[in-house]
Design an enzyme around this catalytic site. Structure first.
Site, short mmCIF file in Angstrom:
data_model
loop_
_atom_site.label_atom_id
_atom_site.label_comp_id
_atom_site.label_asym_id
_atom_site.label_seq_id
_atom_site.Cartn_x
_atom_site.Cartn_y
_atom_site.Cartn_z
N LYS A 193 0.84 -1.20 0.00
CA LYS A 193 0.00 0.00 0.00
C LYS A 193 0.87 1.25 0.00
O LYS A 193 1.64 1.48 0.94
CB LYS A 193 -0.89 0.04 1.25
CG LYS A 193 -1.90 1.19 1.17
CD LYS A 193 -2.60 1.46 2.48
CE LYS A 193 -1.87 2.41 3.36
NZ LYS A 193 -1.69 3.77 2.79
N GLU A 267 10.90 0.82 9.56
CA GLU A 267 11.82 1.91 9.16
C GLU A 267 11.10 3.20 9.52
O GLU A 267 10.17 3.60 8.83
CB GLU A 267 12.07 1.87 7.65
CG GLU A 267 12.69 0.59 7.12
CD GLU A 267 14.20 0.58 7.23
OE1 GLU A 267 14.77 1.60 7.63
OE2 GLU A 267 14.79 -0.47 6.93
N CYS A 301 13.68 10.89 5.99
CA CYS A 301 13.81 10.32 7.34
C CYS A 301 15.23 10.47 7.86
O CYS A 301 15.45 10.68 9.05
CB CYS A 301 13.41 8.86 7.32
SG CYS A 301 14.21 7.94 6.01
N GLU A 398 11.14 15.26 15.24
CA GLU A 398 11.27 15.23 13.78
C GLU A 398 10.27 16.22 13.15
O GLU A 398 9.07 16.14 13.40
CB GLU A 398 10.98 13.82 13.25
CG GLU A 398 11.25 13.69 11.77
CD GLU A 398 10.83 12.33 11.21
OE1 GLU A 398 9.75 11.85 11.56
OE2 GLU A 398 11.61 11.79 10.41
P1 NAD Z 1 2.72 7.74 8.41
O1 NAD Z 1 3.17 6.80 9.46
O2 NAD Z 1 1.64 8.67 8.72
O3 NAD Z 1 2.23 6.92 7.13
C1 NAD Z 1 3.04 5.94 6.51
C2 NAD Z 1 2.14 4.91 5.87
O4 NAD Z 1 1.41 4.23 6.89
C3 NAD Z 1 1.11 5.49 4.92
O5 NAD Z 1 0.96 4.61 3.83
C4 NAD Z 1 -0.15 5.52 5.77
O6 NAD Z 1 -1.35 5.45 5.03
C5 NAD Z 1 0.03 4.26 6.61
N1 NAD Z 1 -0.69 4.26 7.88
C6 NAD Z 1 -1.15 5.32 8.62
N2 NAD Z 1 -1.75 4.88 9.74
C7 NAD Z 1 -1.67 3.52 9.73
C8 NAD Z 1 -2.09 2.49 10.62
N3 NAD Z 1 -2.74 2.76 11.76
N4 NAD Z 1 -1.80 1.21 10.31
C9 NAD Z 1 -1.13 0.91 9.17
N5 NAD Z 1 -0.73 1.83 8.28
C10 NAD Z 1 -0.98 3.12 8.56
O7 NAD Z 1 4.04 8.44 7.91
P2 NAD Z 1 4.18 9.52 6.77
O8 NAD Z 1 3.78 10.81 7.33
O9 NAD Z 1 3.53 9.04 5.51
O10 NAD Z 1 5.74 9.46 6.47
C11 NAD Z 1 6.63 10.23 7.14
C12 NAD Z 1 7.36 9.39 8.17
O11 NAD Z 1 8.02 8.29 7.55
C13 NAD Z 1 8.47 10.20 8.83
O12 NAD Z 1 8.45 9.98 10.22
C14 NAD Z 1 9.74 9.61 8.22
O13 NAD Z 1 10.87 9.77 9.00
C15 NAD Z 1 9.37 8.20 8.00
N6 NAD Z 1 10.23 7.56 6.99
C16 NAD Z 1 11.16 6.65 7.39
C17 NAD Z 1 12.02 6.05 6.48
C18 NAD Z 1 13.06 5.06 6.92
O14 NAD Z 1 13.60 4.35 6.07
N7 NAD Z 1 13.37 4.97 8.20
C19 NAD Z 1 11.92 6.38 5.12
C20 NAD Z 1 10.96 7.30 4.73
C21 NAD Z 1 10.11 7.89 5.69
#
Ligand code: NAD
Length: 488
Positions: A193, A267, A301, A398
């Site tokens: 997804k 991640e 990230c 962050e």
């Molecule tokens: P998010 O956690 O809000 O969403 C990430 C994904 O999870 C989306 O597809 C979202 O629809 C889904 N999601 C949301 N709630 C969920 C739930 N309850 N259960 C399952 N899935 C759910 O994060 P974001 O705002 O999209 O992304 C930014 C974050 O991602 C930042 O904190 C960033 O640091 C992190 N990030 C980490 C890495 C890494 O490799 N460590 C890489 C890229 C981004």
């Protein structure tokens, strides 16, 4: 001691003509369905949501919202496909993965434009970084598919089964590649997804997957927001969850998968330290600071969002950094001159603006260059905060935007303590001429990735992942195969 000279070297006031990338060659449908069992299928709920262009907040396309029942359909398709896919020879599996890599290369221009339209990142970055790296990931793992006995000598590595993969919006196609390529190479089947604000390149990838002739049901790509993600996480017939996203959602997933048979890799977020010693090549370091925090609007990230400069060169570095920031072009993502594109969503812009207010209220000294921001869309000027300390929220939390906090240090012990004083442990950067200092710091810093005299460099052969609240498990390289196998 460095002397401050050549004042304002960057302020040469270059002006650039517009250099827009053409959109003639791209095809975007009005509406996208779910990719399940090898074909595009209408969602059972018949619900669709809009994906928006963050540079003007206009709708690009409608995208299906997968309900629990659609998730169930996708998992069943992946389960049905598992036996055939996992018993194919590695060479055959590799053939399909190579095909996907080549098809991405062939359609790279189209992917790059769609990535910038849907996500807001500058076309130069999607064209030169996101899309080539995504293709490279498929090439790299295609090569492993028939060499698993070399990857895990004397061990009988078997695939886990059906894997559920959930990705964020900052590197949409690249994150899909990081997830799908190693899972396919090891013989798993997939339900992926993408994030709700950037689903288009994953749906384009679904078209490529269809074109590659890979057996139906091996890769299923379904769209939706958090509820769809939660339905994947909680589905009883999924064997592994691979999640990239925020630490908050990561904690929820850790809780609900605890005590189940599901394997998990997370991640999550980061607050990377970028450390400049007084013996560093200062001009290169300044360029490295810019790349560390302003690349992809700071939606990274592993961004170097906390700068630590050795006190004796702090004035020089900060002045040069401010000069360099004056030249950054913020605006239209599809213009080839743009350095900083649109903030991915209104919601993320609110989060960043809120952190800027918090920084000011905490007594931070703000610096933003005199750049013109477009009237429509979501924009944030590159921002520095001086006069901050470890206890400031903008230093600890962050922000995920183009906002850098600047602190100074005197000794190596002091900077190690400050750099490690965060709940995160994803990335760090060290700038010095001395190799021994680099080796000393890489032993002491709690970060999964540490760059020396560079920042934000990615390579499919190199593992990536975090410690502490940045998650666990590695993606990339040989290490990236391991979370997708069990040993018999
Ligand atoms: P998010 O956690 O809000 O969403 C990430 C994904 O999870 C989306 O597809 C979202 O629809 C889904 N999601 C949301 N709630 C969920 C739930 N309850 N259960 C399952 N899935 C759910 O994060 P974001 O705002 O999209 O992304 C930014 C974050 O991602 C930042 O904190 C960033 O640091 C992190 N990030 C980490 C890495 C890494 O490799 N460590 C890489 C890229 C981004």
């Amino acid at each position: 001691m460095h002397k401050v000279k050549n004042k304002d070297i960057f302020k040469a006031s270059w002006t650039y003509d517009k250099a827009p990338e053409s959109t003639d060659h791209i095809q975007i449908k009005k509406q996208y369905d779910l990719f399940i069992d090898g074909k595009f299928t209408k969602p059972i709920s018949a619900k669709y949501f809009d994906t928006i262009n963050p540079s003007d907040n206009k709708k690009i396309a409608g995208v299906a919202e997968a309900s629990d029942k659609d998730v169930d359909k996708a998992v069943s398709a992946a389960r049905k496909a598992f036996k055939g896919w996992s018993t194919l020879t590695g060479k055959e599996r590799g053939k399909y993965i190579f095909r996907i890599a080549r098809l991405i290369q062939e359609r790279a221009r189209e992917f790059a434009v769609i990535e910038s339209l849907d996500g807001g990142k500058p076309i130069r970055e999607s064209r030169d970084i996101d899309i080539p790296l995504a293709a490279n990931h498929f090439f790299y793992y295609a090569g492993w598919a028939d060499k698993l006995t070399y990857a895990f000598p004397n061990r009988n590595a078997k695939p886990l089964g059906v894997v559920g993969q959930i990705i964020p919006w900052n590197f949409p196609l690249l994150m899909a590649a990081w997830k799908i390529a190693p899972a396919l190479a090891t013989g798993n089947t997939i339900v992926l997804k993408p994030a709700e604000t950037t689903p288009l390149t994953a749906l384009k990838l679904a078209e490529i997957i269809q074109e590659s002739g890979i057996p139906k049901g091996v890769v299923n790509i379904i769209t939706g927001a958090g509820e769809t993600g939660a339905a994947i996480v909680n589905h009883p017939d999924i064997d592994k969850i691979a999640f990239t996203g925020s630490t908050g959602v990561g904690k929820y997933i850790l809780k609900v998968t605890a005590g189940t048979h599901k394997k998990l890799t997370l991640e999550l977020g980061g607050k990377g330290a970028n450390i400049i010693f007084d013996d560093a090549a200062i001009d290169q370091a300044v360029e490295g600071i810019v790349n560390a925090i302003f690349f992809n609007q700071g939606h990274v990230c592993c961004a170097g969002s906390r700068l630590f400069v050795q006190e004796s060169v702090a004035d020089l570095v900060i002045r040069k950094l401010k000069d360099r920031m004056e030249t950054l072009i913020v605006g239209e993502p599809l213009d080839k001159n743009t350095d900083i594109g649109a903030i991915n969503s209104k919601k993320q812009l609110q989060t960043i603006d809120n952190y800027i207010k918090i920084g000011l209220n905490e007594g931070g000294e703000i610096y933003q260059p005199k750049c013109k921001l477009p009237k429509q869309g979501n924009w944030c000027a590159p921002t520095l905060f001086l006069n901050v300390s470890q206890s400031h929220r903008i230093v600890q939390e962050e922000i995920f935007g183009p906002v850098l906090t600047v602190q100074t240090f005197r000794t190596i012990e002091e900077v190690i303590e400050k750099a490690n004083n965060t709940p995160y442990g994803l990335s760090a950067g060290v700038w010095t001429e001395k190799g021994s200092k680099i080796f000393h710091l890489t032993q002491k810093l709690n970060a999964g990735v540490i760059w020396a005299n560079t920042f934000n460099k990615f390579d499919p052969t190199s593992p990536f992942g975090g410690y502490k609240e940045s998650g666990f498990g590695r993606e990339g390289g040989l290490h990236g195969l391991k979370p997708y196998v069990k040993f018999e």
